[in-house]
Each structure stands twice: as structure tokens, then as C-alpha cells.
Design a protein around this motif. Structure first.
Motif, PDB file in Angstrom:
ATOM      1  N   GLN A   1      -9.816   2.441  14.556  1.00 50.55           N
ATOM      2  CA  GLN A   1     -10.548   1.200  14.290  1.00 50.55           C
ATOM      3  C   GLN A   1      -9.586   0.014  14.269  1.00 50.55           C
ATOM      4  OE1 GLN A   1     -10.894   4.125  12.664  1.00 50.55           O
ATOM      5  NE2 GLN A   1     -12.809   4.217  11.483  1.00 50.55           N
TER       6      GLN A   1
ATOM      7  N   LYS B   1       0.090  -8.487   8.040  1.00 52.90           N
ATOM      8  CA  LYS B   1      -1.340  -8.775   7.890  1.00 52.90           C
ATOM      9  C   LYS B   1      -1.562 -10.252   7.563  1.00 52.90           C
ATOM     10  CE  LYS B   1      -5.389  -7.355   5.156  1.00 52.90           C
ATOM     11  NZ  LYS B   1      -5.877  -6.358   4.160  1.00 52.90           N
TER      12      LYS B   1
ATOM     13  N   LEU C   1     -12.283 -11.200   9.259  1.00 50.36           N
ATOM     14  CA  LEU C   1     -13.010 -10.447   8.236  1.00 50.36           C
ATOM     15  C   LEU C   1     -12.682  -8.954   8.325  1.00 50.36           C
ATOM     16  CD1 LEU C   1     -15.155 -10.260   6.015  1.00 50.36           C
ATOM     17  CD2 LEU C   1     -16.895 -10.108   7.816  1.00 50.36           C
ATOM     18  N   LEU C   2     -12.676  -8.403   9.538  1.00 53.34           N
ATOM     19  CA  LEU C   2     -12.377  -6.979   9.719  1.00 53.34           C
ATOM     20  C   LEU C   2     -10.932  -6.667   9.331  1.00 53.34           C
ATOM     21  CD1 LEU C   2     -14.207  -6.351  13.111  1.00 53.34           C
ATOM     22  CD2 LEU C   2     -14.935  -5.625  10.833  1.00 53.34           C
TER      23      LEU C   2
ATOM     24  N   ARG D   1       0.836  -1.198   0.000  1.00 48.59           N
ATOM     25  CA  ARG D   1       0.000   0.000   0.000  1.00 48.59           C
ATOM     26  C   ARG D   1       0.867   1.243   0.000  1.00 48.59           C
ATOM     27  NH1 ARG D   1      -5.056  -1.329   2.331  1.00 48.59           N
ATOM     28  NH2 ARG D   1      -5.597  -3.406   1.573  1.00 48.59           N
TER      29      ARG D   1
ATOM     30  N   ARG E   1      -7.592   5.113   9.463  1.00 48.93           N
ATOM     31  CA  ARG E   1      -8.451   4.218  10.255  1.00 48.93           C
ATOM     32  C   ARG E   1      -7.695   3.636  11.453  1.00 48.93           C
ATOM     33  NH1 ARG E   1      -9.848   2.563   4.889  1.00 48.93           N
ATOM     34  NH2 ARG E   1      -8.440   0.778   5.078  1.00 48.93           N
TER      35      ARG E   1
ATOM     36  N   ALA F   1      -9.140  -8.271   7.071  1.00 46.33           N
ATOM     37  CA  ALA F   1      -9.069  -8.320   5.606  1.00 46.33           C
ATOM     38  C   ALA F   1      -9.589  -7.037   4.975  1.00 46.33           C
ATOM     39  CB  ALA F   1      -9.858  -9.523   5.095  1.00 46.33           C
ATOM     40  N   LEU F   2     -10.593  -6.411   5.611  1.00 46.09           N
ATOM     41  CA  LEU F   2     -11.214  -5.222   5.043  1.00 46.09           C
ATOM     42  C   LEU F   2     -10.500  -3.919   5.416  1.00 46.09           C
ATOM     43  CD1 LEU F   2     -14.989  -6.102   5.640  1.00 46.09           C
ATOM     44  CD2 LEU F   2     -13.720  -6.215   3.471  1.00 46.09           C
ATOM     45  N   LEU F   3      -9.951  -3.832   6.622  1.00 49.89           N
ATOM     46  CA  LEU F   3      -9.520  -2.530   7.141  1.00 49.89           C
ATOM     47  C   LEU F   3      -8.019  -2.377   7.377  1.00 49.89           C
ATOM     48  CD1 LEU F   3     -12.326  -1.966   9.831  1.00 49.89           C
ATOM     49  CD2 LEU F   3     -12.222  -1.054   7.510  1.00 49.89           C
TER      50      LEU F   3
END
Length: 514
Positions: free
Chosen positions: A17, A82, A186-187, A3, A14, A189-191
Motif C-alpha cells: 500500500q 515522512k 491524508l494516506l 516507530r 503495509r 499521515a495514516l499509513l
């Protein structure tokens, strides 16, 4: 694909979070030890483990966890934090399912060890991701929150485990991790952004093996020494093996080009003494969790839920105090904050040293608040001392060392304080087992759970009160040693840690070999 670079001034958009997600993952792996403690009486009743097997059921997870943290941190640095975090959650959940349905003590010990593999990938990734997404100006606060949940996670695991045991079987304390891990994955993977060490270096499998065998032999010697005698061939052989393999680990790491952990890092006093601080605090705290849950259930006759709820003051104190700890460190410096935290923690164990069967719960609450306040005060300063000693590119190594000290301390704490508990219990209960058959006497002397089984099977209800008193004697011995450990640690910190304003700068990346 990597990224874009994160804004070094404001951090990741974020970041808060992400902090919440990392704390959730952290609670999972920390509660992986403590939630089992509340289930120990139920496991003893169902699987009939010996006192030695009981210690191994708890310590197998912590030992594998501790032994693999450094290579797991290096894997995250190399292949992506990650990915390491997601892989670790998957392995942790699989091990939790296996543990839930283990049919005998040996199988449960092995299954618990498999959970430790996943936990080793999860924990260093959480802290190194936070170091990556938070700017320097907010990093200490984020680490303080993370540290608070690292400590509170132990009590949260006990409380949650107690609630589950009120309705479900003992395996539910493991199975509950599966849906939580799925949501967290899931969170993530998304954030959560990916990050890794920009400089790729080889892994160190030989160093990993040497460290795991050395730590395993040390814990084995402590546990078996308490059972078979400190002078027994088994215990002495284990300690000799531990010394040989740990010495070999140090020698090898000094000579290899790309070590897993360069022992030269410990020449940096904040790094070395920060590691000592975390090790000591978790040593006494994990031992406390192991003992106090049995005190509430075996000693005072509370249900698992009631025993778990009684841990609430500890969890709440950790969550409230930890975010405020960086302010104290700013005033006193890391040296002062660590010394104060260790002192308050030792005071809490001093109170527990005099707790008996009929002691008011309010006294125990005072002790737990002192323990949690001390731990919440010293943990952020200790963790910051370790992490801030290294450059950002070595965040994985720094967080893995920080986590390793926690789990090594936890494994040693369960072994040391658990062994002292068993020794003190055994020395007292022997006076009350003379009229029992040899097999029943051996079972009663093995631990308070065994004494309760003998009373139930033979009708010897007169054994229960002496067993409870013997447990209190063992508990007092263990907590007395915890006080002594804390006082010695305070002296080392006051003598060795640099005063505020005199701390050396972080080590340069060029001189770090791992």
C-alpha cells in the motif's frame, strides 16, 4: 517518536500500500514537467511567451527541482522522511495554485520554480521510504515498480493534461495536482511510518547554493546560446560562471567535514555510471516529451486531448516492461541491462529521426514503444546501481542522487534538445519570412507558435506549411543528437561498468561523508 524497527526479513506489513502511495506522489512531481508540455500551445496563444521564455517556463521547475534535491534529501534524512514528504506536497500544491492563475510568462516561470521546491522534498522521500519499508529481498522489485511509474508519469501527465485542456483552461494542468496531493497527504499521515538517519549531521547550505548557481548558469547558457548565439557574451559568460561555480562546488565538498554530496562517491564505478545512465536517459526523454507534444499539435493539427491520447503506448509500455526488468538484470547483470536499454532507446530515436508531417502514427507508436522499453529496461538497473552502492542509513542521499540525476538530465534535455529544435527551425524558416514586416518576421522565426500567430494576424496562411516543415527539420536535428548521445553512453557503460559478478561491494558507512 520513532516507530518500532521494521522486520528486516518481511518488511513493513503495509509495504505494498505504501508503494502505491509513493508511486502516486512520484507521478505528481514527474508529471509536473510533462503535463506542461501538452499545454505549451495553449500558453503560447494566451500569454505570448518568446521561444526562450517558453523553454524557461518548462525548465524553471526542473532546474529548481534538480538544484534542491540533494539538500532536500539530507533534510529528510535528518528531520524525518515522512515529514519532508508531507511538507513537500503542501508546497507543491501551493505552487500549483499560483501557476494556475499566472497572468504573464515571468510570473508563470517564478510560480513553476516554486513548485520545484515542493517537488524536491517529495521525490527523494518516496524512494528512501521504500528502501526503509521493503526488505532487501524485495527491494529491487519495488524500485522497478517505482522506476516504471517515474518513466510512465511523464506520459500520464501528457495524457491527463490533454484531457483537461479539452474542457478547461491551460491552468487546469497545474490545479489538478491540488486535490491529488491532498488525498495523498491524508494516506501518508495514516499509513506511512516515519524514518530518519540515526546519525544526525549538519546541513550544507554553502554546497547547496554553489550547486544551484552552477546548474542554473549551465542551463541558462544552453538556452540563451541557442537564442543569442553560442559565441555571444551572454552565453560564454554563463558557461564560464557554470564552470567556476561547479568547480567550486566540487572543491568545497571535498574539503568540508560534512558535505551535501561527497565527490569521492563517484569513485565507486556502479554509483558513478548508474548516475550517468539515469542522467542520459532522462535527458533524451524529457527532450522527447517537449518536442513530440508540439509535433502532434502544431505539426499535425491534433487537439490537446488527441495529442495526449497518442502518448498512451509510451505509458503502457513503461508500466508493463519496468516490473520485468529486474529479471533481465539478473540474467545480463546491471551492465548488460543498462547497455541493452540504452541501445533500444537509441533505436527508437533513430526511427523518430525520419518522422515527417505525413508519417503514419503506427511508425510513431513503434518508436514510442522502443523508447519506453529501453527506458524501462535501464532505469531499474541504473537506480539500483546508485542506491545499492550506499548503506541503508544513507538511503536519503542515495535516493536524492538518483532523483537529482533524473532532474538534471531532464533540465538539460529540455534545454539541449529544445535549443536544437529552435535552431533547426530558425535556419529553415528564414527562407520564408523575407516578405514579412520585420516585427512579423522576428515573431515567425522565434518558433512555430509565433509563425501560427503571424499567419492568423496577417492572413499570411502560406507561412503555415513552411513553418511546419521547418519544425520537422528542427525535430530531426534534435533526435539525431539524441541518437548520438545514446551511442556514446553505451560505449562508456560497456567500457567502464564492471561485468556481472565483478561488481564491487557497497561502500562502507564509515567512508561516506554525506
Amino acid at each position: 517518536m520513532e516507530r518500532p524497527m521494521i522486520d528486516p526479513v518481511n518488511g513493513h506489513p503495509r509495504k505494498w500500500q505504501i508503494l502505491a502511495i509513493m508511486c502516486t506522489c512520484l507521478i505528481l512531481v514527474v508529471a509536473g514537467v510533462s503535463s506542461l508540455n501538452i499545454a505549451i500551445p495553449s500558453i503560447i496563444e494566451d500569454l505570448n511567451p518568446s521561444s526562450t521564455e517558453t523553454l524557461w517556463i518548462v525548465d524553471a521547475y526542473a532546474l529548481v527541482f534538480a538544484g534542491l534535491l540533494l539538500p532536500a534529501g539530507a533534510i529528510g534524512d535528518r528531520y524525518g522522511r515522512k515529514g519532508a514528504l508531507l511538507t513537500g506536497l503542501g508546497l507543491f500544491a501551493a505552487g500549483a495554485i499560483w501557476s494556475s492563475y499566472a497572468g504573464d510568462p515571468t510570473m508563470l516561470i517564478i510560480a513553476r520554480g516554486s513548485m520545484g521546491i515542493g517537488a524536491a522534498l517529495v521525490m527523494p522521500a518516496t524512494l528512501s521510504i521504500l528502501v526503509h519499508v521493503f526488505p532487501v529481498s524485495e527491494r529491487a522489485k519495488a524500485i522497478a515498480v517505482w522506476s516504471g511509474f517515474a518513466g510512465a508519469g511523464g506520459a500520464i501527465g501528457i495524457i491527463g493534461g490533454g484531457a483537461l485542456l479539452e474542457v478547461f483552461w491551460w491552468g487546469s494542468v497545474f490545479f489538478i495536482n491540488v486535490p491529488i496531493a491532498a488525498v495523498a497527504a491524508l494516506l501518508i499521515a495514516l499509513l506511512v511510518p516515519t524514518s530518519r538517519d540515526p546519525e544526525i549531521r549538519p546541513l550544507d547550505p554553502i554546497g547547496s547554493v554553489l550547486s544551484i548557481i552552477g546548474l542554473g548558469a549551465l542551463v541558462f547558457g544552453i538556452i540563451e546560446g541557442g537564442e543569442a548565439g553560442w559565441g555571444s557574451g551572454l552565453a560564454v559568460g554563463a558557461f564560464i560562471a557554470a564552470a567556476v561555480f561547479l568547480f567550486g562546488f566540487v572543491r568545497y565538498e571535498l574539503r568540508v567535514e560534512y558535505p551535501m554530496l561527497d565527490p569521492r562517491l563517484f569513485r565507486h564505478r556502479p554509483f558513478a555510471l548508474g548516475s550517468l545512465t539515469i542522467t542520459v536517459s532522462f535527458l533524451v526523454m524529457f527532450g522527447f516529451f517537449f518536442i513530440i507534444t508540439q509535433y502532434f499539435q502544431f505539426g499535425q493539427g491534433h487537439s490537446p486531448l488527441s495529442a495526449g491520447v497518442r502518448m498512451l503506448p509510451f505509458a503502457l509500455s513503461m508500466i508493463v516492461v519496468a516490473p520485468q526488468a529486474p529479471r533481465l538484470a539478473q540474467v545480463l547483470g546491471k551492465r548488460g541491462a543498462i547497455a541493452v536499454g540504452l541501445g533500444v532507446q537509441a533505436l527508437g530515436f533513430t526511427v523518430l529521426r525520419f518522422v515527417g508531417l505525413d508519417t503514419s502514427y503506427l511508425i510513431v507508436v513503434v518508436a514510442m514503444i522502443l523508447l519506453a522499453t529501453g527506458m524501462a529496461t535501464l532505469m531499474p538497473a541504473g537506480s539500483e546501481a546508485i542506491v545499492s552502492s550506499l548503506p541503508p542509513s544513507k538511503a536519503g542521499v542515495g535516493s536524492a542522487v538518483n532523483d537529482t540525476t533524473r532532474e538534471v538530465g531532464g533540465a538539460l534535455g529540455i534545454a539541449v534538445l529544445g535549443t536544437l529544435l529552435a535552431s533547426g527551425y530558425r535556419n529553415t524558416i528564414e527562407d520564408s519570412t523575407g516578405d514579412l514586416a520585420p516585427e512579423a518576421a522576428e515573431l515567425a522565426e522565434d518558433g512555430i507558435g509565433g509563425a501560427f500567430r503571424v499567419a492568423e494576424q496577417t492572413g499570411a496562411v502560406e507561412l503555415i506549411d513552411p513553418a511546419r516543415e521547418a519544425f520537422i527539420d528542427g525535430m530531426s536535428l534534435a533526435f539525431s543528437v539524441a541518437v548520438l548521445i545514446g551511442l556514446v553512453a553505451i560505449a562508456i557503460i560497456l567500457i567502464g561498468y564492471p561485468r556481472k559478478g565483478a561488481e564491487p561491494p557497497p561502500m562502507e558507512d564509515a567512508v561516506i561523508r554525506a
